[in-house]
Design an enzyme around this catalytic site. Sequence first.
Site, PDB file in Angstrom:
ATOM      1  CG  ASP A   1       6.884   7.815 -34.262  1.00  0.00           C
ATOM      2  OD1 ASP A   1       6.366   8.851 -34.691  1.00  0.00           O
ATOM      3  OD2 ASP A   1       6.628   7.363 -33.131  1.00  0.00           O
TER       4      ASP A   1
ATOM      5  CG  MET B   1      -0.293  13.343 -28.533  1.00  0.00           C
ATOM      6  SD  MET B   1       1.310  12.777 -29.155  1.00  0.00           S
ATOM      7  CE  MET B   1       2.367  13.089 -27.772  1.00  0.00           C
TER       8      MET B   1
ATOM      9  CG  HIS C   1       9.371  10.506 -32.203  1.00  0.00           C
ATOM     10  ND1 HIS C   1       8.126  10.165 -31.712  1.00  0.00           N
ATOM     11  CD2 HIS C   1      10.255   9.655 -31.628  1.00  0.00           C
ATOM     12  CE1 HIS C   1       8.262   9.133 -30.884  1.00  0.00           C
ATOM     13  NE2 HIS C   1       9.543   8.812 -30.824  1.00  0.00           N
TER      14      HIS C   1
ATOM     15  CB  ILE D   1      -2.424   7.072 -35.574  1.00  0.00           C
ATOM     16  CG1 ILE D   1      -1.425   6.948 -34.418  1.00  0.00           C
ATOM     17  CG2 ILE D   1      -1.904   6.363 -36.828  1.00  0.00           C
ATOM     18  CD1 ILE D   1      -1.060   5.548 -34.029  1.00  0.00           C
ATOM     19  CG  LEU D   2      -2.661  12.163 -39.473  1.00  0.00           C
ATOM     20  CD1 LEU D   2      -1.569  12.994 -40.150  1.00  0.00           C
ATOM     21  CD2 LEU D   2      -3.994  12.904 -39.503  1.00  0.00           C
TER      22      LEU D   2
ATOM     23  N   GLY E   1       1.578  22.695 -27.103  1.00  0.00           N
ATOM     24  CA  GLY E   1       1.829  23.580 -28.254  1.00  0.00           C
ATOM     25  C   GLY E   1       3.110  24.388 -28.217  1.00  0.00           C
TER      26      GLY E   1
ATOM     27  CG  ASN F   1       7.885  21.314 -30.876  1.00  0.00           C
ATOM     28  OD1 ASN F   1       9.002  21.636 -31.288  1.00  0.00           O
ATOM     29  ND2 ASN F   1       7.712  20.357 -29.974  1.00  0.00           N
TER      30      ASN F   1
ATOM     31  CD  GLU G   1      10.667  17.776 -29.046  1.00  0.00           C
ATOM     32  OE1 GLU G   1       9.585  18.114 -29.542  1.00  0.00           O
ATOM     33  OE2 GLU G   1      10.749  16.986 -28.088  1.00  0.00           O
TER      34      GLU G   1
HETATM   35  C1  GAR Z   1       6.993  17.084 -28.064  1.00  0.00           C
HETATM   36  O1  GAR Z   1       8.025  16.614 -27.240  1.00  0.00           O
HETATM   37  C2  GAR Z   1       6.907  16.245 -29.326  1.00  0.00           C
HETATM   38  O2  GAR Z   1       8.143  15.830 -29.813  1.00  0.00           O
HETATM   39  C3  GAR Z   1       6.100  15.078 -28.844  1.00  0.00           C
HETATM   40  O3  GAR Z   1       5.110  15.627 -28.014  1.00  0.00           O
HETATM   41  C4  GAR Z   1       5.631  16.831 -27.425  1.00  0.00           C
HETATM   42  C5  GAR Z   1       4.644  17.937 -27.710  1.00  0.00           C
HETATM   43  O4  GAR Z   1       5.013  19.109 -27.046  1.00  0.00           O
HETATM   44  N1  GAR Z   1       5.528  14.358 -29.929  1.00  0.00           N
HETATM   45  C6  GAR Z   1       5.337  13.049 -29.918  1.00  0.00           C
HETATM   46  O5  GAR Z   1       5.621  12.345 -28.975  1.00  0.00           O
HETATM   47  C7  GAR Z   1       4.728  12.497 -31.192  1.00  0.00           C
HETATM   48  N2  GAR Z   1       4.808  11.087 -31.197  1.00  0.00           N
HETATM   49  P1  GAR Z   1       4.434  20.512 -27.472  1.00  0.00           P
HETATM   50  O6  GAR Z   1       2.908  20.330 -27.566  1.00  0.00           O
HETATM   51  O7  GAR Z   1       4.817  21.444 -26.353  1.00  0.00           O
HETATM   52  O8  GAR Z   1       5.022  20.869 -28.794  1.00  0.00           O
END
Ligand code: GAR
Length: 191
Positions: A149, A94, A113, A96-97, A19, A21, A178
């Site tokens: 994606d 994670m 991504h 897929i909708l 979490g 992001n 990100e």
């Molecule tokens: C992030 O790096 C995001 O870009 C990736 O998972 C991580 C989550 O980190 N997402 C994917 O790979 C989606 N296909 P976070 O939970 O600390 O935000």
Amino acid sequence: MKKFSGKKVCAAVFISGRGSNLKSLINFSKTKISPIKIEIVFSNNKSAFGLKFAKEKKIEIIHLNEKNFNILEQKLAKILNERKIELICLAGFMKILSNSFIKKFNGKIINIHPSLLPKYKGLNTHRRVIENKEDYTGCTVHFVNSKLDSGKIILQKKIKIFKKDNEKTLAQRVLTEEHKIYPKAIIRLFS
Ligand code: GAR
């Protein structure tokens, strides 16, 4: 999206784990320049670490006890409509909708991504980037469509890969970017 006029749009964030992001989006949403306010955080994993930030900030957390993901999506869609959610931000979500869920919220679901899409869709992006001896990688905010994606790109950030980089150092450098580009992409959506 309608241009930001000062009236913030209701948003939901979907997460599955750490979490970071989500945390960056919550902090951003509290600023004056943010076109969104985060009303709901949904997780498919009730012990997701990131839920702690949502709790701290007193944002409503939705966890649905439903094993059948199609039924769960239907219940979730009902809640999102009731709360007038106009933007869904996937942030390390994670699951897929389904196509039917994506259709219901057509053009309103965005994702971050950790690669320079269209390169390195799917999982383990940093490992594959290093194995392929790429010179650059990055991160992408894009609309979600029915193909993994593959939706229209909103914003990307390119990052140089150093010789000394490994999967962990690269993941950390990309993650730092990100946290900056997700808010920027949201501003762009409403400009
Ligand atoms: C992030 O790096 C995001 O870009 C990736 O998972 C991580 C989550 O980190 N997402 C994917 O790979 C989606 N296909 P976070 O939970 O600390 O935000």
